[in-house]
Write an enzyme that holds these catalytic residues in place. Sequence first.
Site, PDB file in Angstrom:
ATOM      1  N   LYS A 160       0.832  -1.170   0.136  1.00  0.00           N
ATOM      2  CA  LYS A 160      -0.071   0.055  -0.037  1.00  0.00           C
ATOM      3  C   LYS A 160       0.735   1.082   0.040  1.00  0.00           C
ATOM      4  CE  LYS A 160      -3.783  -2.206   2.341  1.00  0.00           C
ATOM      5  NZ  LYS A 160      -4.764  -2.492   3.821  1.00  0.00           N
ATOM      6  N   ASP A 170     -10.992   3.378   4.362  1.00  0.00           N
ATOM      7  CA  ASP A 170     -11.112   2.052   4.361  1.00  0.00           C
ATOM      8  C   ASP A 170     -12.808   1.846   4.259  1.00  0.00           C
ATOM      9  OD1 ASP A 170      -9.307  -0.011   4.321  1.00  0.00           O
ATOM     10  OD2 ASP A 170      -8.687   0.398   6.567  1.00  0.00           O
ATOM     11  N   GLN A 216      -4.385  -0.985   9.946  1.00  0.00           N
ATOM     12  CA  GLN A 216      -4.230  -2.457   9.134  1.00  0.00           C
ATOM     13  C   GLN A 216      -5.097  -3.429   9.895  1.00  0.00           C
ATOM     14  OE1 GLN A 216      -3.584  -3.092   5.929  1.00  0.00           O
ATOM     15  NE2 GLN A 216      -3.982  -5.383   6.101  1.00  0.00           N
TER      16      GLN A 216
HETATM   17  N1  GUN Z   1      -6.977  -6.279   6.151  1.00  0.00           N
HETATM   18  C1  GUN Z   1      -7.433  -7.051   5.319  1.00  0.00           C
HETATM   19  N2  GUN Z   1      -8.172  -6.031   4.449  1.00  0.00           N
HETATM   20  C2  GUN Z   1      -7.945  -4.910   4.708  1.00  0.00           C
HETATM   21  C3  GUN Z   1      -8.490  -3.854   4.265  1.00  0.00           C
HETATM   22  O1  GUN Z   1      -9.019  -3.633   3.157  1.00  0.00           O
HETATM   23  N3  GUN Z   1      -8.065  -2.689   5.130  1.00  0.00           N
HETATM   24  C4  GUN Z   1      -7.406  -2.886   6.319  1.00  0.00           C
HETATM   25  N4  GUN Z   1      -7.568  -1.642   7.025  1.00  0.00           N
HETATM   26  N5  GUN Z   1      -7.161  -3.968   6.778  1.00  0.00           N
HETATM   27  C5  GUN Z   1      -7.393  -5.265   6.031  1.00  0.00           C
END
Ligand code: GUN
Length: 286
Positions: free
Chosen positions: A53, A120, A97
């Site tokens: 990311k 998110d 995350q």
């Molecule tokens: N863990 C798995 N997918 C995601 C996501 O789209 N966002 C976040 N913050 N954590 C994740």
Amino acid sequence: MATILDGREVSRIYRERLKEEIEKYTSKGFRKPSLAVVLVGDDPASVVYVNNKRKACQKVGIESIFHHLSEDTEEEKLLQLVKELNEDPKVDGILVQLPLPKHINPQRVIETIRPDKDVDGFHPENMGKLIANLDSGFIPCTPLGIKILLDHYGIDVKGKDITVVGAGYIVGKPLSVLLLNNNATVTVCHIYTRDLKKHTLNADILISATGVPHLIKEDMVKDGAVVIDVGISKVNGKIVGDVDFERVKTKASYITPVPGGVGPMTITALLLNTFKAYKLHIESVC
Ligand code: GUN
């Protein structure tokens, strides 16, 4: 034989466009967009996702501010950091995350993130806006990425029978709502579903988001169906999806590979959401 839905290529196109859009703002003297990325602990998969990311941000001209906290960080400390990021005018988006260590309540953390920075799309206000079909919120990244991928290949969901396998908060639930908003007939399956195969066989578009390796076999897929695989698992050191790709690809009309399908699209959607937050923030100070 199915056409591959190439998430890497579609992402390249969207990210190139986004980079140009961001340059239009920065060349006028505006600051860069910025995303705060918070990782608690050292879960190996999360470390990889977070790095991907951050690299993607850098390539399109989004600044990423990384906060790496130790596994034993107290919930209050994390909430304090989120509150500081909420108040920081240089931060457009906040991503914590998931999963978080067991002693931290993820819902409390999600509800502490200011909705206008919740790129998110997990805050109840943004989930509510999705259900209300309002454009002003943020749509969770994996559902949004899947919708962009389908649109890119001209796959219209209107009137289609779509089966979503998995009803989790991050993918299955918001994806089902997004598809319903786009006039699909949506069936959502989960661990209590009695006859999974009956529902998958009925699907014009089958989307699996369970994390169960090779759950979806060839005999569960209708001839000519579109198959979207959200799963990412490691089996004997190899990354595999929810779908038995090699067999299912002979039956499907379109199929996403793992890796290289939904994964890159999720990150592309995160970049787009961050840019959306940035524009809101920039416009509010102009
Ligand atoms: N863990 C798995 N997918 C995601 C996501 O789209 N966002 C976040 N913050 N954590 C994740």
